[in-house]
Design a protein around this motif. Sequence first.
Motif, PDB file in Angstrom:
ATOM      1  N   THR A   1     119.147  36.355-103.984  1.00 42.82           N
ATOM      2  CA  THR A   1     118.423  35.993-102.486  1.00 42.82           C
ATOM      3  C   THR A   1     118.957  34.408-102.221  1.00 42.82           C
ATOM      4  O   THR A   1     118.297  33.950-101.564  1.00 42.82           O
ATOM      5  N   SER A   2     119.855  34.004-102.883  1.00 40.72           N
ATOM      6  CA  SER A   2     120.272  32.430-102.445  1.00 40.72           C
ATOM      7  C   SER A   2     121.797  32.478-102.323  1.00 40.72           C
ATOM      8  O   SER A   2     122.480  33.444-102.848  1.00 40.72           O
ATOM      9  N   SER A   3     122.417  31.336-101.867  1.00 43.81           N
ATOM     10  CA  SER A   3     123.812  31.245-101.602  1.00 43.81           C
ATOM     11  C   SER A   3     124.106  29.792-101.970  1.00 43.81           C
ATOM     12  O   SER A   3     123.442  28.955-102.225  1.00 43.81           O
ATOM     13  N   ASN A   4     125.639  29.564-102.345  1.00 41.90           N
ATOM     14  CA  ASN A   4     125.894  28.057-102.456  1.00 41.90           C
ATOM     15  C   ASN A   4     127.449  28.035-102.249  1.00 41.90           C
ATOM     16  O   ASN A   4     128.104  28.976-101.812  1.00 41.90           O
ATOM     17  N   LYS A   5     127.969  26.789-102.621  1.00 44.98           N
ATOM     18  CA  LYS A   5     129.175  26.400-102.156  1.00 44.98           C
ATOM     19  C   LYS A   5     130.129  26.337-103.477  1.00 44.98           C
ATOM     20  O   LYS A   5     131.338  26.112-103.487  1.00 44.98           O
ATOM     21  N   SER A   6     129.850  26.510-104.691  1.00 45.92           N
ATOM     22  CA  SER A   6     130.530  26.614-105.681  1.00 45.92           C
ATOM     23  C   SER A   6     130.983  28.063-106.148  1.00 45.92           C
ATOM     24  O   SER A   6     130.402  28.963-105.895  1.00 45.92           O
ATOM     25  N   TRP A   7     132.399  27.927-106.792  1.00 46.29           N
ATOM     26  CA  TRP A   7     133.154  29.010-106.946  1.00 46.29           C
ATOM     27  C   TRP A   7     133.093  29.091-108.525  1.00 46.29           C
ATOM     28  O   TRP A   7     133.426  28.429-109.232  1.00 46.29           O
ATOM     29  N   GLY A   8     132.775  30.195-109.131  1.00 51.28           N
ATOM     30  CA  GLY A   8     132.970  30.317-110.530  1.00 51.28           C
ATOM     31  C   GLY A   8     132.055  31.609-111.176  1.00 51.28           C
ATOM     32  O   GLY A   8     131.686  32.792-110.335  1.00 51.28           O
ATOM     33  N   VAL A   9     131.281  31.539-112.202  1.00 49.88           N
ATOM     34  CA  VAL A   9     130.620  32.393-112.792  1.00 49.88           C
ATOM     35  C   VAL A   9     129.243  32.021-113.420  1.00 49.88           C
ATOM     36  O   VAL A   9     129.240  30.880-113.789  1.00 49.88           O
ATOM     37  N   LEU A  10     128.196  32.762-113.260  1.00 45.51           N
ATOM     38  CA  LEU A  10     126.630  32.256-113.617  1.00 45.51           C
ATOM     39  C   LEU A  10     126.267  33.556-113.988  1.00 45.51           C
ATOM     40  O   LEU A  10     126.121  34.621-113.367  1.00 45.51           O
ATOM     41  N   ASN A  11     125.659  33.840-115.397  1.00 52.04           N
ATOM     42  CA  ASN A  11     125.140  34.835-116.098  1.00 52.04           C
ATOM     43  C   ASN A  11     123.718  34.405-116.703  1.00 52.04           C
ATOM     44  O   ASN A  11     123.825  33.328-117.372  1.00 52.04           O
ATOM     45  N   ILE A  12     122.744  35.119-116.545  1.00 56.35           N
ATOM     46  CA  ILE A  12     121.258  34.646-117.019  1.00 56.35           C
ATOM     47  C   ILE A  12     120.578  36.078-117.146  1.00 56.35           C
ATOM     48  O   ILE A  12     120.768  36.974-116.517  1.00 56.35           O
ATOM     49  N   THR A  13     120.331  35.926-118.432  1.00 52.19           N
ATOM     50  CA  THR A  13     119.149  37.111-118.854  1.00 52.19           C
ATOM     51  C   THR A  13     117.710  36.601-119.209  1.00 52.19           C
ATOM     52  O   THR A  13     117.804  35.807-119.762  1.00 52.19           O
ATOM     53  N   PHE A  14     116.871  37.161-118.103  1.00 49.55           N
ATOM     54  CA  PHE A  14     115.706  36.593-118.329  1.00 49.55           C
ATOM     55  C   PHE A  14     114.822  37.702-119.259  1.00 49.55           C
ATOM     56  O   PHE A  14     115.080  38.971-119.163  1.00 49.55           O
ATOM     57  N   SER A  15     113.861  37.072-120.107  1.00 49.76           N
ATOM     58  CA  SER A  15     113.393  38.030-121.129  1.00 49.76           C
ATOM     59  C   SER A  15     111.883  37.662-121.005  1.00 49.76           C
ATOM     60  O   SER A  15     111.350  36.205-120.881  1.00 49.76           O
ATOM     61  N   HIS A  16     110.779  38.484-120.467  1.00 52.17           N
ATOM     62  CA  HIS A  16     109.449  38.278-120.496  1.00 52.17           C
ATOM     63  C   HIS A  16     108.767  39.133-121.606  1.00 52.17           C
ATOM     64  O   HIS A  16     109.261  40.150-122.104  1.00 52.17           O
ATOM     65  N   ARG A  17     107.846  38.478-122.244  1.00 52.67           N
ATOM     66  CA  ARG A  17     107.348  39.015-123.480  1.00 52.67           C
ATOM     67  C   ARG A  17     106.446  40.401-123.129  1.00 52.67           C
ATOM     68  O   ARG A  17     106.720  41.326-124.120  1.00 52.67           O
ATOM     69  N   VAL A  18     105.888  40.515-122.038  1.00 51.40           N
ATOM     70  CA  VAL A  18     105.482  41.812-121.650  1.00 51.40           C
ATOM     71  C   VAL A  18     106.421  42.763-120.853  1.00 51.40           C
ATOM     72  O   VAL A  18     106.479  43.814-120.746  1.00 51.40           O
ATOM     73  N   HIS A  19     107.301  41.979-119.920  1.00 52.00           N
ATOM     74  CA  HIS A  19     108.050  42.950-118.820  1.00 52.00           C
ATOM     75  C   HIS A  19     109.401  43.266-119.280  1.00 52.00           C
ATOM     76  O   HIS A  19     110.302  43.617-118.302  1.00 52.00           O
ATOM     77  N   GLY A  20     109.752  42.804-120.600  1.00 55.73           N
ATOM     78  CA  GLY A  20     111.085  43.038-120.926  1.00 55.73           C
ATOM     79  C   GLY A  20     112.124  42.063-120.315  1.00 55.73           C
ATOM     80  O   GLY A  20     111.894  41.057-119.749  1.00 55.73           O
ATOM     81  N   GLU A  21     113.387  42.490-120.371  1.00 60.81           N
ATOM     82  CA  GLU A  21     114.554  41.929-120.066  1.00 60.81           C
ATOM     83  C   GLU A  21     115.375  42.498-118.608  1.00 60.81           C
ATOM     84  O   GLU A  21     115.153  43.516-118.272  1.00 60.81           O
ATOM     85  N   HIS A  22     115.679  41.374-117.821  1.00 55.70           N
ATOM     86  CA  HIS A  22     116.357  41.639-116.598  1.00 55.70           C
ATOM     87  C   HIS A  22     117.394  40.742-116.660  1.00 55.70           C
ATOM     88  O   HIS A  22     117.394  39.252-116.862  1.00 55.70           O
ATOM     89  N   THR A  23     118.942  41.005-116.225  1.00 57.17           N
ATOM     90  CA  THR A  23     120.030  40.281-116.193  1.00 57.17           C
ATOM     91  C   THR A  23     120.660  39.868-114.983  1.00 57.17           C
ATOM     92  O   THR A  23     120.719  41.078-114.059  1.00 57.17           O
ATOM     93  N   LEU A  24     121.077  38.692-114.566  1.00 53.46           N
ATOM     94  CA  LEU A  24     121.507  38.421-113.402  1.00 53.46           C
ATOM     95  C   LEU A  24     123.134  38.119-113.720  1.00 53.46           C
ATOM     96  O   LEU A  24     123.258  37.221-114.426  1.00 53.46           O
ATOM     97  N   ASN A  25     123.921  38.752-113.125  1.00 58.19           N
ATOM     98  CA  ASN A  25     125.547  38.396-113.286  1.00 58.19           C
ATOM     99  C   ASN A  25     126.095  38.021-112.104  1.00 58.19           C
ATOM    100  O   ASN A  25     126.076  38.852-111.178  1.00 58.19           O
ATOM    101  N   MET A  26     126.622  36.608-111.694  1.00 55.19           N
ATOM    102  CA  MET A  26     127.132  36.511-110.555  1.00 55.19           C
ATOM    103  C   MET A  26     128.463  35.813-110.654  1.00 55.19           C
ATOM    104  O   MET A  26     128.828  35.186-111.614  1.00 55.19           O
ATOM    105  N   LYS A  27     129.270  36.088-109.810  1.00 59.15           N
ATOM    106  CA  LYS A  27     130.663  35.621-109.719  1.00 59.15           C
ATOM    107  C   LYS A  27     131.053  35.152-108.729  1.00 59.15           C
ATOM    108  O   LYS A  27     130.648  35.889-107.343  1.00 59.15           O
ATOM    109  N   ASP A  28     132.172  34.483-108.077  1.00 58.93           N
ATOM    110  CA  ASP A  28     132.567  34.005-107.015  1.00 58.93           C
ATOM    111  C   ASP A  28     131.616  32.881-106.430  1.00 58.93           C
ATOM    112  O   ASP A  28     131.617  31.970-107.099  1.00 58.93           O
ATOM    113  N   TYR A  29     130.861  32.988-105.318  1.00 59.75           N
ATOM    114  CA  TYR A  29     130.134  31.841-104.865  1.00 59.75           C
ATOM    115  C   TYR A  29     128.704  31.917-105.947  1.00 59.75           C
ATOM    116  O   TYR A  29     128.078  32.962-106.181  1.00 59.75           O
TER     117      TYR A  29
END
Length: 134
Positions: free
Chosen positions: A6-34
């Motif tokens: 839901t956001s954008s930026n001017k950097s070019w590259g890679v960003l990977n994040i895995t969020f883990s919640h004790r009750v609600h489990g895991e969700h992964t964000l994988n971004m490349k390019d901007y």
Amino acid sequence: MEIKQTSSNKSWGVLNITFSHRVHGEHTLNMKDYVPVEVYPDYFHINPKRWSAGGHVYYVGIKGVSDLEVGSHELVRGDERLFAHLEFDKVEGDKFAEGVFILERGGKYPKGKFSLKEGDLSAEGDFDIKEIKD
């Protein structure tokens, strides 16, 4: 489950994040390019704003000074050179995430990894900025 961007930026590259919640489990964000990593003369800011996944909203923000030494850094409350914050479902908490930030390459094109925890939410990820586009 992949998280919707839901956001954008001017950097070019890679960003990977895995969020883990004790009750609600895991969700992964994988971004490349901007990717939402801002690099300024005095600091860098990993700020992908908020993402929705599995009916929940996730947030991470990491800010560090541009001359941060390459290597492993423990996040220490009150340290203005490097700090992080996590949120789950827009509940702000105390705005301090504990954890480790490993800077593998500094300067204008930072690269690194992080492992953070704040309350019931944790986030692990990596980033690699290859280019800044104006």
